[in-house]
Design a protein around this motif. Structure first.
Motif, PDB file in Angstrom:
ATOM      1  N   ASP A  12       0.815  -1.204   0.000  1.00 29.00           N
ATOM      2  CA  ASP A  12       0.000   0.000   0.000  1.00 29.00           C
ATOM      3  C   ASP A  12       0.852   1.259   0.000  1.00 29.00           C
ATOM      4  OD1 ASP A  12       1.033  -0.442   2.462  1.00 29.00           O
ATOM      5  OD2 ASP A  12      -0.774   0.129   3.588  1.00 29.00           O
ATOM      6  N   LEU A  13       1.877   1.280  -0.843  1.00 29.05           N
ATOM      7  CA  LEU A  13       2.740   2.451  -0.934  1.00 29.05           C
ATOM      8  C   LEU A  13       1.996   3.586  -1.613  1.00 29.05           C
ATOM      9  CD1 LEU A  13       6.067   0.737  -2.039  1.00 29.05           C
ATOM     10  CD2 LEU A  13       5.386   1.419   0.253  1.00 29.05           C
ATOM     11  N   THR A  14       2.362   4.796  -1.249  1.00 28.96           N
ATOM     12  CA  THR A  14       1.695   5.963  -1.820  1.00 28.96           C
ATOM     13  C   THR A  14       2.285   6.360  -3.157  1.00 28.96           C
ATOM     14  OG1 THR A  14       3.208   7.384  -0.579  1.00 28.96           O
ATOM     15  CG2 THR A  14       1.107   6.828   0.463  1.00 28.96           C
ATOM     16  N   TYR A  15       3.446   5.781  -3.526  1.00 26.93           N
ATOM     17  CA  TYR A  15       4.040   6.100  -4.818  1.00 26.93           C
ATOM     18  C   TYR A  15       3.954   4.868  -5.703  1.00 26.93           C
ATOM     19  CZ  TYR A  15       7.905   3.828  -2.402  1.00 26.93           C
ATOM     20  OH  TYR A  15       8.666   2.951  -1.694  1.00 26.93           O
ATOM     21  N   PRO A  16       4.008   5.046  -7.049  1.00 27.44           N
ATOM     22  CA  PRO A  16       3.840   3.904  -7.961  1.00 27.44           C
ATOM     23  C   PRO A  16       4.961   2.892  -7.800  1.00 27.44           C
ATOM     24  CG  PRO A  16       3.617   6.006  -9.115  1.00 27.44           C
ATOM     25  CD  PRO A  16       4.139   6.323  -7.751  1.00 27.44           C
ATOM     26  N   LEU A  17       4.584   1.631  -7.836  1.00 22.89           N
ATOM     27  CA  LEU A  17       5.577   0.566  -7.783  1.00 22.89           C
ATOM     28  C   LEU A  17       6.163   0.320  -9.166  1.00 22.89           C
ATOM     29  CD1 LEU A  17       3.884  -2.095  -5.504  1.00 22.89           C
ATOM     30  CD2 LEU A  17       6.013  -0.893  -5.028  1.00 22.89           C
ATOM     31  N   PRO A  18       7.430  -0.101  -9.252  1.00 24.40           N
ATOM     32  CA  PRO A  18       7.993  -0.483 -10.540  1.00 24.40           C
ATOM     33  C   PRO A  18       7.303  -1.737 -11.065  1.00 24.40           C
ATOM     34  CG  PRO A  18       9.709  -0.130  -8.874  1.00 24.40           C
ATOM     35  CD  PRO A  18       8.406  -0.155  -8.167  1.00 24.40           C
ATOM     36  N   SER A  19       7.565  -2.024 -12.329  1.00 26.83           N
ATOM     37  CA  SER A  19       6.980  -3.216 -12.927  1.00 26.83           C
ATOM     38  C   SER A  19       7.583  -4.463 -12.295  1.00 26.83           C
ATOM     39  CB  SER A  19       7.253  -3.221 -14.436  1.00 26.83           C
ATOM     40  OG  SER A  19       8.639  -3.363 -14.673  1.00 26.83           O
ATOM     41  N   PRO A  20       6.878  -5.617 -12.368  1.00 26.30           N
ATOM     42  CA  PRO A  20       7.430  -6.849 -11.794  1.00 26.30           C
ATOM     43  C   PRO A  20       8.783  -7.209 -12.372  1.00 26.30           C
ATOM     44  CG  PRO A  20       5.101  -7.111 -12.284  1.00 26.30           C
ATOM     45  CD  PRO A  20       5.507  -5.789 -12.857  1.00 26.30           C
ATOM     46  N   LEU A  21       8.997  -6.953 -13.687  1.00 25.86           N
ATOM     47  CA  LEU A  21      10.292  -7.277 -14.281  1.00 25.86           C
ATOM     48  C   LEU A  21      11.394  -6.425 -13.682  1.00 25.86           C
ATOM     49  CD1 LEU A  21      11.881  -8.899 -16.302  1.00 25.86           C
ATOM     50  CD2 LEU A  21      11.329  -7.201 -18.059  1.00 25.86           C
ATOM     51  N   GLN A  22      11.072  -5.169 -13.343  1.00 29.47           N
ATOM     52  CA  GLN A  22      12.068  -4.317 -12.709  1.00 29.47           C
ATOM     53  C   GLN A  22      12.395  -4.818 -11.314  1.00 29.47           C
ATOM     54  OE1 GLN A  22      10.384  -0.385 -12.898  1.00 29.47           O
ATOM     55  NE2 GLN A  22      11.289   0.041 -14.879  1.00 29.47           N
ATOM     56  N   LEU A  23      11.373  -5.262 -10.574  1.00 28.30           N
ATOM     57  CA  LEU A  23      11.603  -5.718  -9.211  1.00 28.30           C
ATOM     58  C   LEU A  23      12.391  -7.023  -9.179  1.00 28.30           C
ATOM     59  CD1 LEU A  23       8.152  -4.969  -7.542  1.00 28.30           C
ATOM     60  CD2 LEU A  23      10.316  -3.825  -7.082  1.00 28.30           C
ATOM     61  N   TYR A  24      11.908  -8.020  -9.909  1.00 33.71           N
ATOM     62  CA  TYR A  24      12.510  -9.340  -9.836  1.00 33.71           C
ATOM     63  C   TYR A  24      13.681  -9.494 -10.806  1.00 33.71           C
ATOM     64  CZ  TYR A  24       8.262 -10.308  -7.245  1.00 33.71           C
ATOM     65  OH  TYR A  24       7.252 -10.272  -6.325  1.00 33.71           O
ATOM     66  N   GLY A  25      13.724  -8.651 -11.857  1.00 38.51           N
ATOM     67  CA  GLY A  25      14.819  -8.753 -12.815  1.00 38.51           C
ATOM     68  C   GLY A  25      16.134  -8.268 -12.263  1.00 38.51           C
ATOM     69  N   ILE A  26      16.106  -7.308 -11.329  1.00 37.97           N
ATOM     70  CA  ILE A  26      17.347  -6.799 -10.770  1.00 37.97           C
ATOM     71  C   ILE A  26      18.108  -7.905 -10.058  1.00 37.97           C
ATOM     72  CG2 ILE A  26      18.284  -5.254  -9.016  1.00 37.97           C
ATOM     73  CD1 ILE A  26      17.499  -3.888 -11.589  1.00 37.97           C
ATOM     74  N   GLY A  27      17.383  -8.814  -9.396  1.00 41.20           N
ATOM     75  CA  GLY A  27      18.061  -9.894  -8.693  1.00 41.20           C
ATOM     76  C   GLY A  27      18.818 -10.815  -9.624  1.00 41.20           C
ATOM     77  N   ALA A  28      18.362 -10.941 -10.866  1.00 47.43           N
ATOM     78  CA  ALA A  28      19.017 -11.824 -11.839  1.00 47.43           C
ATOM     79  C   ALA A  28      19.909 -11.061 -12.805  1.00 47.43           C
ATOM     80  CB  ALA A  28      17.958 -12.589 -12.636  1.00 47.43           C
ATOM     81  N   LEU A  29      19.985  -9.751 -12.656  1.00 48.62           N
ATOM     82  CA  LEU A  29      20.743  -8.945 -13.617  1.00 48.62           C
ATOM     83  C   LEU A  29      22.211  -9.356 -13.652  1.00 48.62           C
ATOM     84  CD1 LEU A  29      20.316  -5.133 -14.108  1.00 48.62           C
ATOM     85  CD2 LEU A  29      22.578  -6.142 -14.132  1.00 48.62           C
ATOM     86  N   ALA A  30      22.815  -9.496 -12.484  1.00 47.26           N
ATOM     87  CA  ALA A  30      24.228  -9.858 -12.427  1.00 47.26           C
ATOM     88  C   ALA A  30      24.465 -11.245 -13.010  1.00 47.26           C
ATOM     89  CB  ALA A  30      24.730  -9.796 -10.988  1.00 47.26           C
ATOM     90  N   ILE A  31      23.564 -12.187 -12.718  1.00 47.84           N
ATOM     91  CA  ILE A  31      23.735 -13.553 -13.218  1.00 47.84           C
ATOM     92  C   ILE A  31      23.652 -13.585 -14.738  1.00 47.84           C
ATOM     93  CG2 ILE A  31      22.762 -15.879 -13.188  1.00 47.84           C
ATOM     94  CD1 ILE A  31      21.827 -15.353 -10.356  1.00 47.84           C
ATOM     95  N   VAL A  32      22.676 -12.874 -15.296  1.00 49.23           N
ATOM     96  CA  VAL A  32      22.535 -12.832 -16.756  1.00 49.23           C
ATOM     97  C   VAL A  32      23.762 -12.197 -17.394  1.00 49.23           C
ATOM     98  CG1 VAL A  32      21.203 -11.834 -18.652  1.00 49.23           C
ATOM     99  CG2 VAL A  32      20.023 -12.827 -16.685  1.00 49.23           C
ATOM    100  N   ALA A  33      24.245 -11.109 -16.803  1.00 48.80           N
ATOM    101  CA  ALA A  33      25.425 -10.437 -17.352  1.00 48.80           C
ATOM    102  C   ALA A  33      26.649 -11.342 -17.301  1.00 48.80           C
ATOM    103  CB  ALA A  33      25.688  -9.140 -16.586  1.00 48.80           C
TER     104      ALA A  33
END
Length: 229
Positions: A12-33
């Motif tokens: 219930d944050l008052t500001y817009p949440l990022p997209s699911p890919l932005q949230l969960y993709g960051i965790g895999a960003l290093a692995i993919v790179a």
């Protein structure tokens, strides 16, 4: 650990949440790179030693150009220029753009590490392979390259650890990184006064990833006999 910290943020944050890919993709960003930059770096290292002037010049220009600019510049360029190469005006998610930026940046450094390993192999190895009738491709793939990759394991693992820590730079491209999630947690009334605990948890995530890579690297070096034979 990354996802545990992510789920600490209420919905219930008052500001817009990022997209699911932005949230969960960051965790895999290093692995993919890591997965894509390693083979690209190996090809660039081999290409820089190629006897064909065009290939050697292209690989040299790529490596020197990428190594001559900061990572943050590459990330900005990917955010702005990458969509221009997509036909049909289709949009590319910001996380995918960041993955491409990290991949091409890390590949240049991996290429130099591998090139150093290739230069460390005595020339007699190539001459012996040719005397046995192996062509240049088999000589590189079966004799020279495996020995070179074994030599540069510590350098490459150090580069991968640096890559993971550099993922915090995605914040400048408007993405939510690990520290951004920590700041979101600290902004909640339930976590007021718990800044030390949250930041220590973030530090623990970075340390666990770095130590895991170091441990795997050490075991791999022992299995391959690096420094022993």
């Amino acid at each position: 650990l990354f996802f545990i910290l992510l789920f600490l943020v209420p919905l219930d944050l008052t500001y817009p949440l990022p997209s699911p890919l932005q949230l969960y993709g960051i965790g895999a960003l290093a692995i993919v790179a890591i997965v894509f930059s390693f083979p690209l770096g190996v090809l660039l290292a081999i290409g820089r030693r190629s006897s064909l002037p065009v290939i050697r010049l292209f690989c040299t220009l790529y490596i020197e150009l990428i190594r001559g600019v900061p990572l943050i510049t590459v990330l900005f360029m990917m955010q702005i220029m990458l969509p221009l190469f997509v036909p049909g005006g289709e949009s590319i998610d910001n996380v995918a753009r960041a993955m491409v930026g990290f991949t091409i940046f890390t590949a240049a450094y991996i290429a130099e590490n591998v090139r150093g390993g290739l230069q460390a192999i005595p020339r007699g190895q190539e001459e012996a392979a040719r005397a046995l009738g192996l062509n240049p491709l088999l000589t590189m793939g079966m004799i020279v390259l495996p020995q070179a990759l074994r030599i540069v394991i510590p350098a490459n693992v150090g580069q991968f650890i640096s890559l993971f820590k550099d993922t915090s730079l995605v914040a400048v491209a408007g993405l939510l990184d690990l520290l951004g999630i920590a700041r979101s947690v600290l902004a909640q009334s339930e976590f007021l006064g718990r800044q030390s605990e949250v930041l220590l948890f973030v530090a623990l995530v970075y340390w666990v990833f770095a130590y895991s890579l170091t441990y795997v690297s050490r075991r791999l070096e022992e299995a391959l006999g690096v420094g022993q034979r």
